[in-house]
Design a protein around this motif. Sequence first.
Motif, PDB file in Angstrom:
ATOM      1  N   ASN A 244     -74.497  36.692  17.852  1.00 24.99           N
ATOM      2  CA  ASN A 244     -74.957  36.961  16.484  1.00 24.99           C
ATOM      3  C   ASN A 244     -75.695  38.289  16.400  1.00 24.99           C
ATOM      4  O   ASN A 244     -75.502  39.062  15.461  1.00 24.99           O
ATOM      5  CB  ASN A 244     -75.867  35.839  15.994  1.00 24.99           C
ATOM      6  N   GLY A 245     -76.570  38.529  17.388  1.00 23.27           N
ATOM      7  CA  GLY A 245     -77.344  39.767  17.393  1.00 23.27           C
ATOM      8  C   GLY A 245     -76.449  40.993  17.509  1.00 23.27           C
ATOM      9  O   GLY A 245     -76.661  41.996  16.823  1.00 23.27           O
ATOM     10  N   HIS A 246     -75.429  40.914  18.379  1.00 19.95           N
ATOM     11  CA  HIS A 246     -74.521  42.041  18.553  1.00 19.95           C
ATOM     12  C   HIS A 246     -73.728  42.310  17.271  1.00 19.95           C
ATOM     13  O   HIS A 246     -73.589  43.464  16.840  1.00 19.95           O
ATOM     14  CB  HIS A 246     -73.556  41.756  19.715  1.00 19.95           C
ATOM     15  N   ILE A 247     -73.222  41.229  16.660  1.00 21.21           N
ATOM     16  CA  ILE A 247     -72.436  41.389  15.428  1.00 21.21           C
ATOM     17  C   ILE A 247     -73.306  41.987  14.314  1.00 21.21           C
ATOM     18  O   ILE A 247     -72.892  42.916  13.611  1.00 21.21           O
ATOM     19  CB  ILE A 247     -71.856  40.032  14.978  1.00 21.21           C
ATOM     20  N   GLU A 248     -74.514  41.446  14.152  1.00 24.29           N
ATOM     21  CA  GLU A 248     -75.411  41.954  13.109  1.00 24.29           C
ATOM     22  C   GLU A 248     -75.738  43.421  13.337  1.00 24.29           C
ATOM     23  O   GLU A 248     -75.765  44.224  12.410  1.00 24.29           O
ATOM     24  CB  GLU A 248     -76.695  41.123  13.090  1.00 24.29           C
ATOM     25  N   GLU A 249     -75.986  43.783  14.595  1.00 20.66           N
ATOM     26  CA  GLU A 249     -76.324  45.163  14.934  1.00 20.66           C
ATOM     27  C   GLU A 249     -75.166  46.101  14.630  1.00 20.66           C
ATOM     28  O   GLU A 249     -75.339  47.181  14.064  1.00 20.66           O
ATOM     29  CB  GLU A 249     -76.697  45.238  16.416  1.00 20.66           C
ATOM     30  N   MET A 250     -73.950  45.679  15.010  1.00 26.91           N
ATOM     31  CA  MET A 250     -72.771  46.532  14.797  1.00 26.91           C
ATOM     32  C   MET A 250     -72.446  46.689  13.308  1.00 26.91           C
ATOM     33  O   MET A 250     -72.106  47.775  12.849  1.00 26.91           O
ATOM     34  CB  MET A 250     -71.568  45.943  15.537  1.00 26.91           C
ATOM     35  N   TYR A 251     -72.564  45.608  12.542  1.00 27.85           N
ATOM     36  CA  TYR A 251     -72.293  45.706  11.110  1.00 27.85           C
ATOM     37  C   TYR A 251     -73.407  46.446  10.381  1.00 27.85           C
ATOM     38  O   TYR A 251     -73.160  47.145   9.406  1.00 27.85           O
ATOM     39  CB  TYR A 251     -72.101  44.317  10.494  1.00 27.85           C
ATOM     40  N   GLY A 252     -74.625  46.274  10.863  1.00 25.59           N
ATOM     41  CA  GLY A 252     -75.745  46.971  10.231  1.00 25.59           C
ATOM     42  C   GLY A 252     -75.668  48.474  10.399  1.00 25.59           C
ATOM     43  O   GLY A 252     -76.190  49.232   9.577  1.00 25.59           O
ATOM     44  N   SER A 253     -75.063  48.937  11.485  1.00 25.24           N
ATOM     45  CA  SER A 253     -74.939  50.382  11.728  1.00 25.24           C
ATOM     46  C   SER A 253     -73.467  50.740  11.934  1.00 25.24           C
ATOM     47  O   SER A 253     -73.098  51.465  12.856  1.00 25.24           O
ATOM     48  CB  SER A 253     -75.760  50.786  12.950  1.00 25.24           C
ATOM     49  N   HIS A 254     -72.629  50.192  11.052  1.00 19.89           N
ATOM     50  CA  HIS A 254     -71.175  50.329  11.213  1.00 19.89           C
ATOM     51  C   HIS A 254     -70.733  51.792  11.135  1.00 19.89           C
ATOM     52  O   HIS A 254     -69.875  52.243  11.913  1.00 19.89           O
ATOM     53  CB  HIS A 254     -70.475  49.499  10.128  1.00 19.89           C
ATOM     54  N   MET A 255     -71.340  52.540  10.223  1.00 22.11           N
ATOM     55  CA  MET A 255     -70.942  53.939  10.053  1.00 22.11           C
ATOM     56  C   MET A 255     -71.294  54.767  11.286  1.00 22.11           C
ATOM     57  O   MET A 255     -70.509  55.609  11.727  1.00 22.11           O
ATOM     58  CB  MET A 255     -71.612  54.537   8.808  1.00 22.11           C
ATOM     59  N   VAL A 256     -72.469  54.521  11.846  1.00 20.48           N
ATOM     60  CA  VAL A 256     -72.884  55.250  13.051  1.00 20.48           C
ATOM     61  C   VAL A 256     -71.964  54.905  14.210  1.00 20.48           C
ATOM     62  O   VAL A 256     -71.535  55.775  14.975  1.00 20.48           O
ATOM     63  CB  VAL A 256     -74.350  54.915  13.409  1.00 20.48           C
ATOM     64  N   MET A 257     -71.646  53.620  14.354  1.00 20.24           N
ATOM     65  CA  MET A 257     -70.772  53.170  15.434  1.00 20.24           C
ATOM     66  C   MET A 257     -69.405  53.842  15.342  1.00 20.24           C
ATOM     67  O   MET A 257     -68.854  54.315  16.347  1.00 20.24           O
ATOM     68  CB  MET A 257     -70.641  51.653  15.377  1.00 20.24           C
ATOM     69  N   LYS A 258     -68.856  53.945  14.128  1.00 14.57           N
ATOM     70  CA  LYS A 258     -67.544  54.566  13.960  1.00 14.57           C
ATOM     71  C   LYS A 258     -67.629  56.083  14.136  1.00 14.57           C
ATOM     72  O   LYS A 258     -66.707  56.710  14.668  1.00 14.57           O
ATOM     73  CB  LYS A 258     -66.966  54.219  12.585  1.00 14.57           C
ATOM     74  N   ALA A 259     -68.750  56.660  13.686  1.00 12.59           N
ATOM     75  CA  ALA A 259     -68.914  58.114  13.792  1.00 12.59           C
ATOM     76  C   ALA A 259     -68.919  58.577  15.252  1.00 12.59           C
ATOM     77  O   ALA A 259     -68.443  59.674  15.573  1.00 12.59           O
ATOM     78  CB  ALA A 259     -70.198  58.553  13.098  1.00 12.59           C
ATOM     79  N   PHE A 260     -69.479  57.760  16.132  1.00 14.13           N
ATOM     80  CA  PHE A 260     -69.541  58.107  17.547  1.00 14.13           C
ATOM     81  C   PHE A 260     -68.453  57.420  18.376  1.00 14.13           C
ATOM     82  O   PHE A 260     -68.565  57.316  19.599  1.00 14.13           O
ATOM     83  CB  PHE A 260     -70.926  57.770  18.100  1.00 14.13           C
ATOM     84  N   ASN A 261     -67.386  56.941  17.683  1.00 11.63           N
ATOM     85  CA  ASN A 261     -66.249  56.318  18.368  1.00 11.63           C
ATOM     86  C   ASN A 261     -66.681  55.203  19.319  1.00 11.63           C
ATOM     87  O   ASN A 261     -66.216  55.115  20.459  1.00 11.63           O
ATOM     88  CB  ASN A 261     -65.440  57.371  19.140  1.00 11.63           C
ATOM     89  N   GLY A 262     -67.589  54.350  18.816  1.00 13.35           N
ATOM     90  CA  GLY A 262     -68.104  53.283  19.665  1.00 13.35           C
ATOM     91  C   GLY A 262     -67.376  51.964  19.522  1.00 13.35           C
ATOM     92  O   GLY A 262     -67.847  50.940  20.027  1.00 13.35           O
ATOM     93  N   GLU A 263     -66.203  51.965  18.847  1.00 10.33           N
ATOM     94  CA  GLU A 263     -65.493  50.708  18.596  1.00 10.33           C
ATOM     95  C   GLU A 263     -65.116  49.997  19.897  1.00 10.33           C
ATOM     96  O   GLU A 263     -65.339  48.793  20.055  1.00 10.33           O
ATOM     97  CB  GLU A 263     -64.221  50.947  17.765  1.00 10.33           C
ATOM     98  N   ALA A 264     -64.524  50.773  20.824  1.00 10.95           N
ATOM     99  CA  ALA A 264     -64.054  50.160  22.072  1.00 10.95           C
ATOM    100  C   ALA A 264     -65.212  49.571  22.865  1.00 10.95           C
ATOM    101  O   ALA A 264     -65.120  48.450  23.387  1.00 10.95           O
ATOM    102  CB  ALA A 264     -63.304  51.203  22.912  1.00 10.95           C
ATOM    103  N   GLU A 265     -66.315  50.295  22.929  1.00  7.68           N
ATOM    104  CA  GLU A 265     -67.480  49.804  23.662  1.00  7.68           C
ATOM    105  C   GLU A 265     -68.073  48.581  22.975  1.00  7.68           C
ATOM    106  O   GLU A 265     -68.531  47.641  23.636  1.00  7.68           O
ATOM    107  CB  GLU A 265     -68.533  50.916  23.755  1.00  7.68           C
ATOM    108  N   SER A 266     -68.047  48.594  21.638  1.00  5.88           N
ATOM    109  CA  SER A 266     -68.562  47.456  20.882  1.00  5.88           C
ATOM    110  C   SER A 266     -67.736  46.201  21.144  1.00  5.88           C
ATOM    111  O   SER A 266     -68.285  45.118  21.361  1.00  5.88           O
ATOM    112  CB  SER A 266     -68.556  47.780  19.381  1.00  5.88           C
ATOM    113  N   VAL A 267     -66.403  46.354  21.117  1.00  7.41           N
ATOM    114  CA  VAL A 267     -65.520  45.212  21.383  1.00  7.41           C
ATOM    115  C   VAL A 267     -65.713  44.705  22.806  1.00  7.41           C
ATOM    116  O   VAL A 267     -65.729  43.488  23.054  1.00  7.41           O
ATOM    117  CB  VAL A 267     -64.039  45.615  21.141  1.00  7.41           C
ATOM    118  N   LYS A 268     -65.871  45.638  23.741  1.00  8.98           N
ATOM    119  CA  LYS A 268     -66.088  45.268  25.151  1.00  8.98           C
ATOM    120  C   LYS A 268     -67.384  44.470  25.307  1.00  8.98           C
ATOM    121  O   LYS A 268     -67.436  43.453  26.006  1.00  8.98           O
ATOM    122  CB  LYS A 268     -66.135  46.536  26.000  1.00  8.98           C
ATOM    123  N   GLU A 269     -68.446  44.933  24.641  1.00  8.72           N
ATOM    124  CA  GLU A 269     -69.731  44.243  24.707  1.00  8.72           C
ATOM    125  C   GLU A 269     -69.645  42.865  24.057  1.00  8.72           C
ATOM    126  O   GLU A 269     -70.187  41.878  24.568  1.00  8.72           O
ATOM    127  CB  GLU A 269     -70.802  45.093  24.007  1.00  8.72           C
TER     128      GLU A 269
END
Length: 626
Positions: A244-269
């Motif tokens: 839950n914490g990871h999902i909330e964190e990723m959605y809360g900062s979705h634009m930053v995550m996409k801006a730094f190409n963090g999708e793959a790392e996010s899915v891995k985590e």
Amino acid sequence: MSDKASKFKQPKRGGHGGPGGPGGPGGMMMPVAKAKDFKGTFKKLTSYLAQYKVAIFIVIVFAIASTIFNILGPKILGNATTKIFEGVMDMISGTGTGIDFGYIGQIMIILVALYLVSAIFAYLQGYVMSGVSMKVTYNLRRDIAAKINRLPLKYFDKKSYGEVLSHITNDVDAISQSLNQSMTQIITSVTSIIGILVMMFSISWQMSLVALAVLPVSFIFIAFIVKKSQKHFVNQQKYLGSVNGHIEEMYGSHMVMKAFNGEAESVKEFAKHNDKLYTSAWKSQFLSGMMMPIMMFIGNIGYVAISIFGGYLAVNGRISVGDIQAFIQYMRQFTQPIAQVANISNVLQQTVAAAERVFEFLAEEEEPEDTKTPASIADIKGDVTFENVHFGYNEDKTVINNFSATVHNGQKVAIVGPTGAGKSTIIKLLMRFYDIQEGAILIDGVNIKDFTRNDLRSLFGMVLQDTWLYNTSIKENIRYGKLGATDEEVLAAAKAAQVDHFIRTLPDGYDMVLNEEASNVSQGQKQLLTIARAILADPQILILDEATSSVDTRTETLIQKAMTNLMKGRTSFVIAHRLSTIRDADMILVMKDGDIIEQGSHEELLAQGGFYESLYNSQFEETEAS
């Protein structure tokens, strides 16, 4: 945020927590939160419920009555079974008149009446108990909401908003559900256990002992499964929180995550957390799922033993066939209330733990009481004096050291200094969000402690760097500065804040509803709306904390013009980092490490060639360097 100062910044809306719950079948498998002082908290909860003692007594009486009428059913049904058996045997032997359907019909009518009365009592006790639990929930939430408004700001410096919200949601819900379900359940369960035992022993004490002999075997298996599964349930909740914490964190900062190409790392985590959750959840659910098959297996062994022993007794004429049938029904009913009592012991622990958190919150230290003989604010002009003010958020660490300054009515005072100098702290002290340790703060020569907090804060209007708008129309967001304002006054305030044109370009104009995060308007537009709110409040004293930090240069010019008109005849405190915006201030207070080290007009301070000059020139050096 713009507002009459009496309005506090409120936490953003949104859920907390996530999926998951007490776990295990019937809640028996999950380890529960335990109260630190079970006995003391239970007494407080009992005393809180004392005002509903008549209703609770009625619930107890109705619950016992419903259970007793329900328990009598199998015994009476057994009489019908015996009558049918005797009739059939008479027909086989060729003696007697066969089955007495008249007698059986009477039995059926009695049974229907019994179960109907039982259902009526159950409905009545449920109705009364629902009313009690909802009233308790209502009162607890009312008390918590009132308490929040009486708590000092320092409490919220130590506690997260989510923790405070959990008191009014999770904890109160736990108490409500326990009262509504578990209280009547424990009454009916205990009554059922006692009543079933009495009925079983009244039929045959020998068969009752055989039935009771099965229980220790059941408890041994239950204890074994609980011991094995408990750690997996703990891990399940732990890893559920991680997911839950990871999902909330990723959605809360979705634009930053996409801006730094963090999708793959996010899915891995996420996959790592999800795999751990899957493993622990599978093991916990598998072990808890074994409970019912094992209980059914042991129960069936008990039924076999009872049937064999009951058949032996019936052959010897020591018991009737109907009594055997009634006994088996009682035996099937007997294990359910035992399981419920075991479950309720866990629920009771959770309830008392939740009540303990609520009562601890309600017992938190409140703001000191207002004076009983408050000074009037009717003729306040706006002269403000700081006399040797000392303050620290912690008593062992002083933030403001011997602060003194005099501000006359109508003056525009700018407070400048590096980060951490104490600029915002001065504003918090002025509005009595915190009380000073030494010295005095006076308004028109009256100590601010001689006003009530509501009266004092009604003198101020605030525009902060952090905007706060809530989920309603733009018109109502502006009206929050003066709740009784007319639509014409709201419109005038919007025009004065240079925001009227922008609002009219929106789809629904002033009636456009802002979403939960107010993200359907820009940051600069949100700031303009809060400035309009402050203008509508029409206060004697203005506080502007980086009020123009989020707007473009052109808009800033328009706002500065509006603010100049607004500040005429009013005392104004302006906290600014961009020193170019406060060159026209009547007085500039330069702070460093909690002290005023320089004060004067812009030209006077530049002429001194001190700290202000270096601070002012550093902005241009930074601009040239960039």
